[in-house]
Design a protein around this motif. Structure first.
Motif, mmCIF file in Angstrom:
data_model
loop_
_atom_site.group_PDB
_atom_site.id
_atom_site.type_symbol
_atom_site.label_atom_id
_atom_site.label_comp_id
_atom_site.label_asym_id
_atom_site.label_seq_id
_atom_site.Cartn_x
_atom_site.Cartn_y
_atom_site.Cartn_z
ATOM 1 N N GLU A 80 0.736 -0.817 -0.188
ATOM 2 C CA GLU A 80 0.205 0.005 0.491
ATOM 3 C C GLU A 80 0.608 0.994 0.033
ATOM 4 N N GLN A 119 -20.194 -5.408 4.035
ATOM 5 C CA GLN A 119 -18.769 -5.819 4.821
ATOM 6 C C GLN A 119 -20.007 -6.291 5.910
ATOM 7 N N ASN A 122 -17.838 -7.427 8.430
ATOM 8 C CA ASN A 122 -16.707 -6.833 9.314
ATOM 9 C C ASN A 122 -16.632 -8.378 10.807
ATOM 10 N N ASP A 177 -11.281 -11.989 3.847
ATOM 11 C CA ASP A 177 -9.706 -11.254 4.320
ATOM 12 C C ASP A 177 -9.315 -11.692 5.614
ATOM 13 N N HIS A 214 -4.488 -6.466 9.466
ATOM 14 C CA HIS A 214 -4.658 -4.688 8.930
ATOM 15 C C HIS A 214 -3.210 -5.697 8.263
ATOM 16 N N ALA A 216 -4.332 -7.320 2.696
ATOM 17 C CA ALA A 216 -6.121 -7.155 1.926
ATOM 18 C C ALA A 216 -5.716 -6.110 0.454
ATOM 19 N N THR A 221 -14.352 -8.613 6.345
ATOM 20 C CA THR A 221 -13.261 -7.696 7.299
ATOM 21 C C THR A 221 -12.926 -6.568 6.173
ATOM 22 N N GLY A 222 -13.283 -6.861 4.510
ATOM 23 C CA GLY A 222 -12.920 -5.461 3.393
ATOM 24 C C GLY A 222 -11.380 -6.309 3.292
ATOM 25 N N ILE A 223 -10.860 -5.528 1.724
ATOM 26 C CA ILE A 223 -11.943 -4.081 1.365
ATOM 27 C C ILE A 223 -12.892 -4.357 0.805
ATOM 28 N N THR A 274 -15.030 2.320 -2.547
ATOM 29 C CA THR A 274 -13.933 0.813 -1.196
ATOM 30 C C THR A 274 -14.271 1.245 0.026
ATOM 31 N N LEU A 301 -10.987 -0.921 6.436
ATOM 32 C CA LEU A 301 -11.387 -2.555 6.204
ATOM 33 C C LEU A 301 -11.117 -2.585 8.087
ATOM 34 N N PHE A 302 -11.914 -3.370 8.485
ATOM 35 C CA PHE A 302 -12.443 -3.801 9.913
ATOM 36 C C PHE A 302 -13.725 -2.316 10.409
#
Length: 524
Positions: free
Chosen positions: A33, A241, A243, A426, A431, A435, A459-461, A474, A477-478
């Protein structure tokens, strides 16, 4: 004394392989990233420059070091994945990463070894080196069940103009251009150093033509696809999502809460959606077998009055054997199952154990996921209607790991899919950057087949990608979230969809012919 020897050896190693380590690190930094995708175009310059005076044997080791360092820093997330969620001891988790990176590094080592067979002074050298790299990436995509994660072209998922060539060449065409530029820059550096600038003139010209041509093609394609998107039929899709924490996902006490959570998140968005997508194994039970929970899902779908695509474990049994599947169910507004898709490309040691009768000691890795069987490989898209029941769309469903394999998406589109969906869990990645790395691969499936993609991740993305590879939306995450988007349903069939990996296979054929001819010349 021993300490001094160790320090000297360490200093010798770091000095000798410094360029290999630098190139490996720069390659990693070009992937998500970091946002530094442009680093890919000169990441291998130190590697190519330093390898010139080495022997074939030394080059093999040099390539191995560069590859090992790159992959160990790129897929470091394997350690927390198998340690936290797979239950492996930390030492075994680190050993798993080392062994896997050892395998992946062999491709870089083989590349460096064969690189020495290409005359660097030849005007076609940059083209041959690029063909060699692409050939090995193509082999890695399918060898030993395949693992194309970290293919060089994937680093460019944000480079919208360049990646348009993927509808012809797949991700391999992007990798080809990256290697071409790297090798040319290394050649220019070496030629200036040796005061032989004229020898790089022809490679400079054709590299500029190819890169500029890719940019021009990309610009024209973006205009064309935007025009097609504007006139195409649209369908409203919601991705949910949930989560759900991995340590709670399969808990008996949490199953009812999971269903209530998905229903709550879907409720507001489902009123306008033609299709609501829940992630891979969103239902933590066997749909249809667990009657009370299945009925609760069916009741909600009937009240929502729209179509649902839902991930769930499934099984079939005969007199001799019970088979388990990672399944996606398509249910219409009456909660009637109108189609299913069972995952065909399973994750080794995650969803099944290869040679499981002999490797029983590895069973712990699949304790939570189960030991799944492959679905049939017909790749029939799942149908769903819009709210007015007037337009029928077809979606190809890729479950988790399957997004890495271009042929699966292409087969769905060949069979009539006008939308692609990918569902995944995912949560295993935590973290880490995995992802986003996973999400970015879907961009290329969209461009290759000129199909919009909806992605629902536990849990994303989660998010949406349009047919030219632009990321439309998008989720963080989480985060508990549901988002809806109008997606275009294009009907055109791209060159890549129709003919597959012609470009990569041509590169493989070309490099094999060159080495064969070199061998014949030496013999005679």
């Amino acid at each position: 004394m021993d300490q001094k020897i160790k320090l000297l050896l360490l200093r010798y190693f770091s000095t000798k392989y410094f360029s290999a380590l630098i190139s490996g690190l720069l390659l990693t930094l070009s992937f998500p990233e970091t946002g530094l995708f442009y680093l890919a175009f000169f990441a291998l310059v130190p590697f190519f420059v330093s390898i010139r005076p080495l022997t074939s044997k030394e080059s093999f080791y040099y390539g191995f070091i560069a590859g090992f360092f790159h992959f160990s820093t790129l897929i470091y997330w394997i350690v927390p994945t198998v340690h936290v969620y797979g239950g492996l001891h930390l030492v075994l988790a680190i050993s798993t990463l080392i062994l896997f990176c050892f395998y992946l590094a062999l491709y870089a080592a083989i590349f460096a070894f064969f690189l020495k067979m290409i005359d660097p002074k030849s005007w076609v050298a940059p083209l041959l080196v690029s063909c060699l790299w692409v050939s090995l990436e193509y082999i890695r995509t399918y060898a030993f069940t395949g693992f194309s994660w970290g293919a060089l072209g994937y680093s460019q998922y944000e480079n919208l103009f360049l990646i348009q060539i993927a509808d012809f060449s797949g991700v391999y065409g992007v990798s080809f251009l990256i290697i071409l530029v790297n090798y040319l820059l290394a050649s220019i550096w070496t030629s200036f150093k040796n005061r032989q600038q004229k020898k790089t003139l022809i490679p400079v010209v054709y590299t500029l033509i190819l890169v500029a041509g890719a940019g021009f093609y990309g610009n024209k394609k973006i205009i064309t696809i935007d025009s097609q998107i504007e006139t195409a039929q649209k369908t409203a899709i919601t991705v949910v999502q949930g989560n759900i924490k991995q340590n709670l996902k399969w808990s008996e006490d949490f199953k009812a809460k999971t269903i209530r959570k998905y229903i709550r998140l879907s409720h507001a968005e489902s009123k306008t959606a033609d299709l609501v997508i829940w992630p891979e194994t969103a239902l933590p039970f066997y749909y249809g077998l667990d009657k009370p929970l299945s009925d609760r899902v069916d009741q909600y779908i009937r009240s929502a009055k729209t179509n649902f695509l839902i991930g769930s474990p499934a099984f079939s049994s005969d007199e001799n054997k019970v088979k388990f599947y990672n399944r996606a169910y398509m249910l219409n507004q009456f909660s009637i199952v109108t189609g299913t898709y069972d995952k065909t490309h399973l994750v080794p040691f995650g969803e099944y154990v290869p040679l499981g009768n002999y490797l029983t000691f590895l069973g712990k890795l699949t304790a939570q996921a189960g030991n799944f069987s492959m679905g049939d490989k017909t790749f029939i898209p799942l149908k769903f209607n819009d709210h007015n029941l007037k337009v029928t769309h077809k979606t190809g469903v890729l479950i988790c790991f399957e997004i890495l394999f271009p042929s699966i998406a292409s087969k769905f589109v060949k069979n009539g899919a006008d939308i692609l969906t990918t569902i995944t869990n995912d949560a295993w990645f935590g973290h880490t950057s995995a992802a986003m790395q996973h999400f970015s691969i879907a961009v290329f499936r969209a461009v290759e087949n000129r199909r919009a993609i909806a992605r629902a991740a536990n849990t994303g993305i989660s998010g949406f990608i349009d047919p030219k590879g632009e990321i439309l939306d998008t989720t963080p995450l989480f985060t508990d979230m549901a988002i809806t988007r109008q997606l275009p349903a294009l009907k055109q069939i791209s060159f890549y969809t129709r003919y597959g990996d012609v470009f990569a296979i041509s590169c493989l054929f070309a490099i094999c012919m060159v080495f064969m001819l070199k061998g014949v010349r030496k013999k005679f």
